[in-house]
Design a protein around this motif. Sequence first.
Motif, PDB file in Angstrom:
ATOM      1  N   GLU A  49      36.592  46.025  44.113  1.00  9.94           N
ATOM      2  CA  GLU A  49      37.816  46.695  43.649  1.00  9.94           C
ATOM      3  C   GLU A  49      38.481  47.479  44.772  1.00  9.94           C
ATOM      4  OE1 GLU A  49      39.040  45.851  40.906  1.00  9.94           O
ATOM      5  OE2 GLU A  49      37.271  44.882  40.061  1.00  9.94           O
ATOM      6  N   GLU A 108      46.331  43.318  31.155  1.00  8.41           N
ATOM      7  CA  GLU A 108      45.762  42.318  32.071  1.00  8.41           C
ATOM      8  C   GLU A 108      45.398  42.948  33.405  1.00  8.41           C
ATOM      9  OE1 GLU A 108      48.180  38.730  32.330  1.00  8.41           O
ATOM     10  OE2 GLU A 108      48.781  39.021  30.253  1.00  8.41           O
ATOM     11  N   PHE A 111      42.310  47.856  35.501  1.00 11.11           N
ATOM     12  CA  PHE A 111      40.870  48.088  35.301  1.00 11.11           C
ATOM     13  C   PHE A 111      40.200  48.595  36.572  1.00 11.11           C
ATOM     14  CE2 PHE A 111      41.918  44.169  32.795  1.00 11.11           C
ATOM     15  CZ  PHE A 111      41.892  44.748  31.543  1.00 11.11           C
ATOM     16  N   LEU A 115      37.039  51.217  36.910  1.00  2.24           N
ATOM     17  CA  LEU A 115      35.685  50.779  37.279  1.00  2.24           C
ATOM     18  C   LEU A 115      35.154  51.586  38.464  1.00  2.24           C
ATOM     19  CD1 LEU A 115      36.145  46.909  36.896  1.00  2.24           C
ATOM     20  CD2 LEU A 115      34.615  48.358  35.528  1.00  2.24           C
TER      21      LEU A 115
ATOM     22  N   ASP B  22      37.308  35.860  41.059  1.00  2.00           N
ATOM     23  CA  ASP B  22      37.678  37.101  41.739  1.00  2.00           C
ATOM     24  C   ASP B  22      39.143  37.042  42.152  1.00  2.00           C
ATOM     25  OD1 ASP B  22      37.682  35.359  43.869  1.00  2.00           O
ATOM     26  OD2 ASP B  22      35.971  36.242  44.895  1.00  2.00           O
ATOM     27  N   ASP B  55      35.660  40.188  39.055  1.00  2.00           N
ATOM     28  CA  ASP B  55      36.239  41.510  39.338  1.00  2.00           C
ATOM     29  C   ASP B  55      37.396  41.773  38.384  1.00  2.00           C
ATOM     30  OD1 ASP B  55      38.364  40.044  40.302  1.00  2.00           O
ATOM     31  OD2 ASP B  55      37.965  40.468  42.418  1.00  2.00           O
ATOM     32  N   SER B  56      38.143  42.858  38.617  1.00  2.00           N
ATOM     33  CA  SER B  56      39.189  43.214  37.650  1.00  2.00           C
ATOM     34  C   SER B  56      40.296  42.165  37.621  1.00  2.00           C
ATOM     35  CB  SER B  56      39.757  44.598  37.948  1.00  2.00           C
ATOM     36  OG  SER B  56      40.425  44.603  39.189  1.00  2.00           O
ATOM     37  N   SER B  57      40.545  41.496  38.750  1.00  2.00           N
ATOM     38  CA  SER B  57      41.541  40.417  38.751  1.00  2.00           C
ATOM     39  C   SER B  57      41.057  39.256  37.887  1.00  2.00           C
ATOM     40  CB  SER B  57      41.790  39.901  40.172  1.00  2.00           C
ATOM     41  OG  SER B  57      42.217  40.937  41.000  1.00  2.00           O
ATOM     42  N   LEU B  59      38.914  39.503  35.404  1.00  2.00           N
ATOM     43  CA  LEU B  59      38.970  39.975  34.016  1.00  2.00           C
ATOM     44  C   LEU B  59      40.396  39.858  33.485  1.00  2.00           C
ATOM     45  CD1 LEU B  59      37.590  41.413  31.593  1.00  2.00           C
ATOM     46  CD2 LEU B  59      38.232  43.576  32.659  1.00  2.00           C
ATOM     47  N   GLY B  60      41.371  40.271  34.305  1.00  2.00           N
ATOM     48  CA  GLY B  60      42.769  40.169  33.914  1.00  2.00           C
ATOM     49  C   GLY B  60      43.161  38.728  33.634  1.00  2.00           C
TER      50      GLY B  60
END
Lengths: 144, 111
Positions: A49, A108, A111, A115, B22, B55-57, B59-60
């Motif tokens: 991240e 979307e 996050f 995190l 990712d 990762d968050s991407s 998940l999105g």
Amino acid sequence: MAEIRRDIHLVIASEQMAVRQALAQLLADPGLRHLRCDLRGRIEIVLAEVLNNIVEHAYAEQRGNITIDVSIGPNGIGCCILDGGAAMPGLALPEGKLAPHDPQDLPEGGFGWFLIRTLTEDLSYRRQGNMNELRFRMPETICS
Amino acid sequence: MQLSARESAGLLLVEVMEERIDAAGAIQFKDSMRELTAQGNGRVMLDMSRVAFLDSSGLGAVVAVMKLLGPDRRLELAGLTPTVEKVFRLTRMDSVFVIHPTVPDDMRHAG
């Protein structure tokens, strides 16, 4: 306060594929390979991240380098990440609050900082000249 | 982004053949899923058992795929590995999806 020791030192290009390779290299490092599985998962999430934010926002797809220092000690992991991209807006880290889950319009994104904030301790940011410096710790003892 | 899809008895089972969803692969994942699900209107189950990291991407992108399917077509997930499960749980997205521990046997062997 203990200085961060420079156990693992990496300099990578600010690119998504370089981030992916750096994570693979870090997780294969003997210092990280023997950590509890849970902590390995957490460090991979947080570093992904942090590094992706730098690629996408600080450098905003411009060329640049990211310096990654990871120190593994008896009480967990300390990280210091440097980049020469744009400063954080307002010179402060995003709050990283999770948006409410509206079933009709699920988020979307947004996050990433949630995190990072959930999985780290002693998260700090400062602007040093033209550089961003982000530091945090990931203690062994926190389980989430 | 390699995905393997099989349809049987109204269910489209899509196995993600990659170790990661990712930032470097999220858009490709979403585009491939859009193509795979363009035809048909049944349930869609995503077998994530090979995916060690999201990762968050990523998940999105999974959320975006669910929204692409529309309100009448649920996206179900199966086989979340520990780090992937952690990302879903921490962001509370585990409450949004139907999540199966593994692909149910009758679906794995169907077709």
